[in-house]
Motif scaffolding. Structure first.
Motif, PDB file in Angstrom:
ATOM      1  N   ASN A  54      -5.010 -31.190   1.713  1.00 26.00           N
ATOM      2  CA  ASN A  54      -6.238 -30.745   0.979  1.00 26.00           C
ATOM      3  C   ASN A  54      -7.257 -31.824   0.787  1.00 26.00           C
ATOM      4  O   ASN A  54      -7.770 -32.050  -0.520  1.00 26.00           O
ATOM      5  CB  ASN A  54      -6.071 -29.885  -0.334  1.00 26.00           C
ATOM      6  CG  ASN A  54      -7.395 -29.144  -0.612  1.00 26.00           C
ATOM      7  OD1 ASN A  54      -8.363 -29.093   0.090  1.00 26.00           O
ATOM      8  ND2 ASN A  54      -7.568 -28.949  -2.034  1.00 26.00           N
ATOM      9  N   MET A  55      -7.175 -32.854   1.745  1.00 22.40           N
ATOM     10  CA  MET A  55      -8.065 -34.132   1.473  1.00 22.40           C
ATOM     11  C   MET A  55      -8.635 -34.509   2.792  1.00 22.40           C
ATOM     12  O   MET A  55      -8.393 -34.072   3.813  1.00 22.40           O
ATOM     13  CB  MET A  55      -7.313 -35.272   0.808  1.00 22.40           C
ATOM     14  CG  MET A  55      -5.985 -35.645   1.611  1.00 22.40           C
ATOM     15  SD  MET A  55      -6.638 -37.037   2.874  1.00 22.40           S
ATOM     16  CE  MET A  55      -4.847 -37.433   3.184  1.00 22.40           C
ATOM     17  N   GLU A  85      -8.713 -42.239   1.557  1.00 25.67           N
ATOM     18  CA  GLU A  85      -8.761 -40.842   1.359  1.00 25.67           C
ATOM     19  C   GLU A  85      -9.837 -40.477   0.545  1.00 25.67           C
ATOM     20  O   GLU A  85     -10.297 -41.056  -0.409  1.00 25.67           O
ATOM     21  CB  GLU A  85      -7.646 -40.420   0.490  1.00 25.67           C
ATOM     22  CG  GLU A  85      -6.313 -40.805   1.439  1.00 25.67           C
ATOM     23  CD  GLU A  85      -5.010 -40.458   0.832  1.00 25.67           C
ATOM     24  OE1 GLU A  85      -5.053 -39.526  -0.260  1.00 25.67           O
ATOM     25  OE2 GLU A  85      -3.812 -40.840   1.093  1.00 25.67           O
ATOM     26  N   LEU A  86     -10.541 -39.039   0.659  1.00 23.51           N
ATOM     27  CA  LEU A  86     -11.537 -38.575   0.065  1.00 23.51           C
ATOM     28  C   LEU A  86     -10.885 -37.368  -0.614  1.00 23.51           C
ATOM     29  O   LEU A  86     -10.699 -36.341  -0.059  1.00 23.51           O
ATOM     30  CB  LEU A  86     -12.699 -38.387   0.931  1.00 23.51           C
ATOM     31  CG  LEU A  86     -13.344 -39.528   1.741  1.00 23.51           C
ATOM     32  CD1 LEU A  86     -14.446 -38.762   2.544  1.00 23.51           C
ATOM     33  CD2 LEU A  86     -13.804 -40.582   0.692  1.00 23.51           C
ATOM     34  N   ARG A  87     -10.929 -37.287  -1.975  1.00 18.81           N
ATOM     35  CA  ARG A  87     -10.151 -35.972  -2.762  1.00 18.81           C
ATOM     36  C   ARG A  87     -11.470 -35.489  -3.721  1.00 18.81           C
ATOM     37  O   ARG A  87     -11.704 -36.245  -4.208  1.00 18.81           O
ATOM     38  CB  ARG A  87      -8.904 -36.612  -3.210  1.00 18.81           C
ATOM     39  CG  ARG A  87      -7.804 -36.766  -2.617  1.00 18.81           C
ATOM     40  CD  ARG A  87      -6.474 -37.184  -3.075  1.00 18.81           C
ATOM     41  NE  ARG A  87      -5.476 -37.436  -2.198  1.00 18.81           N
ATOM     42  CZ  ARG A  87      -4.390 -36.446  -1.691  1.00 18.81           C
ATOM     43  NH1 ARG A  87      -4.879 -35.139  -2.091  1.00 18.81           N
ATOM     44  NH2 ARG A  87      -3.686 -36.702  -0.988  1.00 18.81           N
ATOM     45  N   LYS A  88     -11.228 -34.334  -3.472  1.00 19.86           N
ATOM     46  CA  LYS A  88     -12.282 -33.513  -4.478  1.00 19.86           C
ATOM     47  C   LYS A  88     -12.294 -33.702  -5.785  1.00 19.86           C
ATOM     48  O   LYS A  88     -11.039 -33.612  -6.288  1.00 19.86           O
ATOM     49  CB  LYS A  88     -12.546 -32.070  -4.110  1.00 19.86           C
ATOM     50  CG  LYS A  88     -13.475 -31.165  -4.644  1.00 19.86           C
ATOM     51  CD  LYS A  88     -13.465 -29.738  -4.071  1.00 19.86           C
ATOM     52  CE  LYS A  88     -14.474 -29.042  -4.906  1.00 19.86           C
ATOM     53  NZ  LYS A  88     -14.493 -27.553  -4.440  1.00 19.86           N
ATOM     54  N   LEU A  89     -13.227 -34.053  -6.635  1.00 14.12           N
ATOM     55  CA  LEU A  89     -13.251 -34.111  -7.929  1.00 14.12           C
ATOM     56  C   LEU A  89     -13.637 -32.710  -8.526  1.00 14.12           C
ATOM     57  O   LEU A  89     -14.712 -32.088  -8.252  1.00 14.12           O
ATOM     58  CB  LEU A  89     -14.287 -34.798  -8.574  1.00 14.12           C
ATOM     59  CG  LEU A  89     -14.004 -36.445  -8.701  1.00 14.12           C
ATOM     60  CD1 LEU A  89     -15.102 -37.277  -9.224  1.00 14.12           C
ATOM     61  CD2 LEU A  89     -12.874 -36.654  -9.879  1.00 14.12           C
ATOM     62  N   ASN A  90     -12.545 -31.953  -8.850  1.00 17.93           N
ATOM     63  CA  ASN A  90     -12.731 -30.676  -9.413  1.00 17.93           C
ATOM     64  C   ASN A  90     -13.121 -30.479 -10.839  1.00 17.93           C
ATOM     65  O   ASN A  90     -14.034 -29.239 -11.136  1.00 17.93           O
ATOM     66  CB  ASN A  90     -11.396 -29.869  -9.338  1.00 17.93           C
ATOM     67  CG  ASN A  90     -10.629 -29.791  -8.012  1.00 17.93           C
ATOM     68  OD1 ASN A  90     -11.413 -29.431  -7.214  1.00 17.93           O
ATOM     69  ND2 ASN A  90      -9.380 -30.231  -8.007  1.00 17.93           N
TER      70      ASN A  90
END
Length: 242
Positions: A54-55, A85-90
């Motif tokens: 999920n990234m 890596e690009l990971r969503k800030l929730n």
């Protein structure tokens, strides 16, 4: 001061994120490693989504800040085109120094960006090695796992020429690329010793390849990797005598 002078030239569009990034920059009096950046999304390319994790994976054109160049009045950067890596800030409201500290347990945290289509804010990261807590050679290899399947370094057979039979299951050849010497941060690639003579030894039982087998082979040889003869489909170790 150098960061602060640039505050008026960027915004994330979110006040919490702006303050968070600015606070990290204002706190980096000497060591800029703790400073985050606002990174425009158009500074990334080769963006690929990994469903299992999920990234997103991408290349960052500019690379990370190293130090301020007083002569040029600009930041010196390294590792241009670095894989990140690009990971969503929730949860944008919970962005704090404590949150940043938790992220840095497992990652190098470069900054924050925003996908212009989804409007999602994402952390720009690089995962550190779980053994040495650093972006070591193992991580550079791991980033290339999707491009080949085998053990050690996979060496395409067309990278070998002047192949000559010398004995049972053994050949000598010239390896065009040569063995890996070290990682070049600027080029984001391996530096190699080119056009080196190697031996090719046929693997009679590829199913039984194990770490112990490689260790035993290394008692007598430098083991560089494995290749496959495209006609016979034989797998062969690429090695050199110690």
């Amino acid at each position: 001061m150098h960061f602060q002078q640039n505050f008026k030239f960027w915004t994330s569009g979110n006040n919490n994120i702006d303050k968070f990034i600015q606070n990290t920059q204002l706190s980096s009096h000497i060591d800029v490693k703790n400073a985050l950046e606002w990174i425009p999304y158009n500074r990334f390319y080769n963006i690929k989504y990994h469903i299992a994790e999920n990234m997103y994976e991408a290349n960052w054109i500019d690379g990370n800040i190293q130090y301020w160049n007083s002569y040029n009045q600009n930041w010196i950067r390294k590792a241009q085109n670095i894989n990140v890596e690009l990971r969503k800030l929730n949860n944008l409201k919970n962005i704090t120094s404590e949150f940043m500290g938790e992220v840095k347990i497992h990652y190098v945290f470069y900054g924050i960006t925003q996908d212009p289509e989804t409007k999602d804010y994402m952390m720009v990261l690089n995962e550190t090695c779980k053994l040495c807590n650093f972006i070591c050679n193992a991580k550079h290899f791991q980033q290339n796992f999707d491009n080949w399947t085998s053990v050690l370094e996979w060496i395409p057979y067309d990278k070998l020429n002047d192949i000559k039979y010398i004995a049972s299951s053994r050949y000598i050849a010239n390896w065009i690329d040569g063995n890996i010497i070290n990682w070049n941060d600027n080029d984001q690639n391996w530096e190699r010793g080119q056009n080196m003579m190697v031996q090719l030894k046929r693997l009679d039982n590829p199913i039984n390849i194990a770490l112990e087998f490689i260790i035993e082979a290394k008692n007598y040889y430098k083991v560089y990797g494995i290749t496959q003869e495209p006609k016979t489909k034989d797998y062969m170790m690429v090695l050199n005598e110690e």
